[in-house]
Design a protein around this motif. Structure first.
Motif, PDB file in Angstrom:
ATOM      1  N   ALA A   1       0.813  -1.268   0.119  1.00  0.00           N
ATOM      2  CA  ALA A   1       0.031   0.096   0.028  1.00  0.00           C
ATOM      3  C   ALA A   1       0.951   1.051  -0.032  1.00  0.00           C
ATOM      4  O   ALA A   1       1.982   1.213   0.737  1.00  0.00           O
ATOM      5  CB  ALA A   1      -0.794   0.033   1.216  1.00  0.00           C
ATOM      6  N   GLY A   2       0.264   2.464  -0.726  1.00  0.00           N
ATOM      7  CA  GLY A   2       0.974   3.534  -0.350  1.00  0.00           C
ATOM      8  C   GLY A   2       0.126   4.259   0.591  1.00  0.00           C
ATOM      9  O   GLY A   2      -0.650   3.644   1.551  1.00  0.00           O
ATOM     10  N   HIS A   3       0.297   5.862   0.480  1.00  0.00           N
ATOM     11  CA  HIS A   3      -0.432   6.677   1.557  1.00  0.00           C
ATOM     12  C   HIS A   3      -0.977   7.939   0.860  1.00  0.00           C
ATOM     13  O   HIS A   3      -0.323   8.126  -0.078  1.00  0.00           O
ATOM     14  CB  HIS A   3       0.190   6.605   2.738  1.00  0.00           C
ATOM     15  N   GLN A   4      -1.516   8.492   1.729  1.00  0.00           N
ATOM     16  CA  GLN A   4      -2.190   9.835   0.955  1.00  0.00           C
ATOM     17  C   GLN A   4      -1.169  10.902   0.554  1.00  0.00           C
ATOM     18  O   GLN A   4      -1.155  11.394  -0.313  1.00  0.00           O
ATOM     19  CB  GLN A   4      -3.156  10.442   1.897  1.00  0.00           C
ATOM     20  N   ASP A   5       0.023  11.029   1.468  1.00  0.00           N
ATOM     21  CA  ASP A   5       1.152  11.807   1.126  1.00  0.00           C
ATOM     22  C   ASP A   5       2.058  11.317  -0.063  1.00  0.00           C
ATOM     23  O   ASP A   5       2.834  11.994  -0.715  1.00  0.00           O
ATOM     24  CB  ASP A   5       1.862  12.046   2.319  1.00  0.00           C
ATOM     25  N   GLU A   6       2.013   9.932  -0.433  1.00  0.00           N
ATOM     26  CA  GLU A   6       2.757   9.421  -1.427  1.00  0.00           C
ATOM     27  C   GLU A   6       2.157   8.244  -2.097  1.00  0.00           C
ATOM     28  O   GLU A   6       2.598   7.017  -1.855  1.00  0.00           O
ATOM     29  CB  GLU A   6       4.152   9.004  -0.719  1.00  0.00           C
ATOM     30  N   PRO A   7       1.407   8.614  -2.728  1.00  0.00           N
ATOM     31  CA  PRO A   7       0.135   7.510  -3.521  1.00  0.00           C
ATOM     32  C   PRO A   7       1.367   6.496  -4.453  1.00  0.00           C
ATOM     33  O   PRO A   7       1.110   5.225  -4.653  1.00  0.00           O
ATOM     34  CB  PRO A   7      -0.678   8.108  -4.255  1.00  0.00           C
ATOM     35  N   ALA A   8       2.339   7.432  -5.046  1.00  0.00           N
ATOM     36  CA  ALA A   8       3.313   6.544  -5.700  1.00  0.00           C
ATOM     37  C   ALA A   8       3.991   5.365  -5.033  1.00  0.00           C
ATOM     38  O   ALA A   8       5.043   4.632  -5.623  1.00  0.00           O
ATOM     39  CB  ALA A   8       4.116   7.536  -6.550  1.00  0.00           C
ATOM     40  N   ALA A   9       4.014   5.252  -3.991  1.00  0.00           N
ATOM     41  CA  ALA A   9       4.793   4.410  -3.217  1.00  0.00           C
ATOM     42  C   ALA A   9       3.944   2.876  -3.248  1.00  0.00           C
ATOM     43  O   ALA A   9       4.451   1.956  -2.788  1.00  0.00           O
ATOM     44  CB  ALA A   9       4.995   4.623  -1.759  1.00  0.00           C
ATOM     45  N   THR A  10       2.834   2.905  -3.563  1.00  0.00           N
ATOM     46  CA  THR A  10       2.070   1.733  -4.101  1.00  0.00           C
ATOM     47  C   THR A  10       2.802   0.925  -5.093  1.00  0.00           C
ATOM     48  O   THR A  10       3.347   1.275  -5.963  1.00  0.00           O
ATOM     49  CB  THR A  10       0.750   2.020  -4.532  1.00  0.00           C
TER      50      THR A  10
ATOM     51  N   ALA B   1       4.862   2.223  -8.059  1.00  0.00           N
ATOM     52  CA  ALA B   1       4.295   3.232  -8.997  1.00  0.00           C
ATOM     53  C   ALA B   1       5.192   4.146  -9.439  1.00  0.00           C
ATOM     54  O   ALA B   1       5.213   4.534 -10.750  1.00  0.00           O
ATOM     55  CB  ALA B   1       2.842   3.795  -8.577  1.00  0.00           C
ATOM     56  N   ALA B   2       5.886   5.050  -8.471  1.00  0.00           N
ATOM     57  CA  ALA B   2       6.878   5.832  -8.988  1.00  0.00           C
ATOM     58  C   ALA B   2       7.882   5.480 -10.042  1.00  0.00           C
ATOM     59  O   ALA B   2       8.126   6.025 -10.943  1.00  0.00           O
ATOM     60  CB  ALA B   2       7.459   6.480  -7.633  1.00  0.00           C
ATOM     61  N   LYS B   3       8.332   4.172  -9.709  1.00  0.00           N
ATOM     62  CA  LYS B   3       9.516   3.613 -10.534  1.00  0.00           C
ATOM     63  C   LYS B   3       8.810   3.452 -11.965  1.00  0.00           C
ATOM     64  O   LYS B   3       9.483   3.427 -13.136  1.00  0.00           O
ATOM     65  CB  LYS B   3      10.029   2.531 -10.036  1.00  0.00           C
ATOM     66  N   TRP B   4       7.818   2.839 -12.069  1.00  0.00           N
ATOM     67  CA  TRP B   4       7.046   2.432 -13.102  1.00  0.00           C
ATOM     68  C   TRP B   4       6.774   3.840 -14.075  1.00  0.00           C
ATOM     69  O   TRP B   4       6.661   3.631 -15.232  1.00  0.00           O
ATOM     70  CB  TRP B   4       5.612   1.601 -12.774  1.00  0.00           C
ATOM     71  N   LEU B   5       6.214   4.743 -13.266  1.00  0.00           N
ATOM     72  CA  LEU B   5       5.738   5.876 -14.244  1.00  0.00           C
ATOM     73  C   LEU B   5       7.319   6.484 -14.673  1.00  0.00           C
ATOM     74  O   LEU B   5       7.258   7.282 -15.683  1.00  0.00           O
ATOM     75  CB  LEU B   5       5.283   6.968 -12.995  1.00  0.00           C
TER      76      LEU B   5
END
Length: 363
Positions: free
Chosen positions: A217-226, A241-245
């Protein structure tokens, strides 16, 4: 036959919800209505009972579920829309953020006869046009005979001391293996790293991808951590998600992508930068994901509700009209829930799914 295509946009604003409604009857899109739903604190509080907590959810109890679905339908669906859905053929795009995205929209009650939204319309998740317009790549169009890749249970072996572990410690259920026979399955044996997943995705021009496994899971401050959870040398190896983006060419997405796990949808975060957005940025035309955490089935249980959900998504993504095929399965589950409500057919499972569509070419 005229298909009425609606777009309902809702966004939390403090304790209220702002909404707008658009309609396209085939002659162009026009604004129908807009407004503010005042003081939705009760609805937001009720929504907190949807995600599972200690094995319980409001969607698993028939009386509680109907009461919640009635409340949310009455308060969040504009009266004009509910009236229009009484007859005709409809497709409804729902664009939400925050707590509103964590609702079982398909199960919302639209009239006094306990008719649900999924029975009156085809539902589609609406993604920001800006996300689609600025994506890095676009996958080749889907073909029914195209190859499919299934990445199943790629996380590390089960370890009760941590959360990132395999969901089928005893091996894949026989029924699931049978369903996947036409696809390349990688790996189902706890041996795939994120790097290997990238190699698999770039090595063949796939038409479909099914990821079934743990999602961190990610979190509200860092959704890209999902993150999708793979493993390297027995330890979790996360594709965030951040790395995939940032590296869509390393993990190119085929036309259709299913991300089945614990809360893979990112619309509940105010910033859209989670896994569905990453998949679209990497080329996907269609992404099916889950709104909240789903429990792992008993080992080797192909008839378990989470495995059954994954199998329904798999079959839908192979079909000519995946959204309609998935809707047919959801309506079937709903009919069974109304007649004989058991946890396995509750909206907790079938209404956890959200599917986003993106045009096959950039504007």
């Amino acid at each position: 036959m005229t298909i009425h295509v609606w777009r309902l946009t809702l966004e939390p604003v403090g304790n209220d919800v702002a909404w707008s409604l658009l309609l396209n009857n085939g002659t162009g899109t026009s604004a129908v209505d807009a407004g503010i739903i005042r003081d939705t604190r009760n609805e937001e509080h009720a929504a907190m009972d949807i995600p599972p907590l200690a094995g319980k959810s409001a969607l698993l109890d028939p009386d509680h579920e109907r009461g919640l679905a009635t409340l949310l339908g009455r308060r969040l669906l504009p009266p004009m829309l509910r009236e229009a859905l009484e007859a005709g053929t409809h497709t409804l795009y729902v664009a939400t953020r925050g707590w509103l995205a964590n609702l079982p929209w398909e199960a919302l009650v639209i009239d006094s006869d306990n008719r649900r939204l999924i029975e009156a319309a085809v539902l589609v998740g609406a993604m920001s046009p800006g996300i689609i317009a600025t994506r890095v790549r676009t996958a080749a169009p889907f073909t029914p005979t195209g190859a499919g890749l299934a990445i199943v249970d790629a996380g590390p072996p089960r370890n009760t001391a941590r959360q990132d572990y395999s969901i089928y410690p005893g091996g894949l259920p026989v029924g699931l293996v049978t369903d996947l026979a036409a696809d390349a399955v990688a790996p189902g044996d706890y041996s795939m790293s994120a790097e290997m997943a990238g190699e698999a995705l770039t090595g063949t021009p796939w038409s479909r991808l099914l990821y079934l496994g743990h999602i961190a899971a990610g979190h509200q401050d860092e959704p890209a951590a999902t993150a999708l959870v793979f493993q390297r040398r027995g330890e979790a190896d996360k594709l965030t998600a951040a790395k995939w983006l940032a590296e869509p060419q390393t993990w190119p997405a085929p036309a259709r992508v299913a991300l089945i796990g614990c809360g893979s949808d990112d619309a509940r975060f105010m910033e859209a930068s989670g896994l569905p957005v990453a998949a679209v940025n990497a080329g996907a035309h269609l992404v099916t994901c889950t709104r909240w955490a789903l429990p792992a089935d008993a080992p080797a249980d192909a008839s378990g509700p989470t495995t059954g959900l994954a199998r329904a998504v798999l079959h839908a993504h192979r079909s000519a009209k995946p959204v309609h095929a998935l809707r047919a399965w959801q309506v079937q589950q709903l009919c069974t829930w109304k007649k004989r409500p058991t946890p396995e057919v509750s909206p907790f499972f079938w209404a956890s799914l959200a599917t986003y569509l993106a045009p096959e070419t950039n504007p």
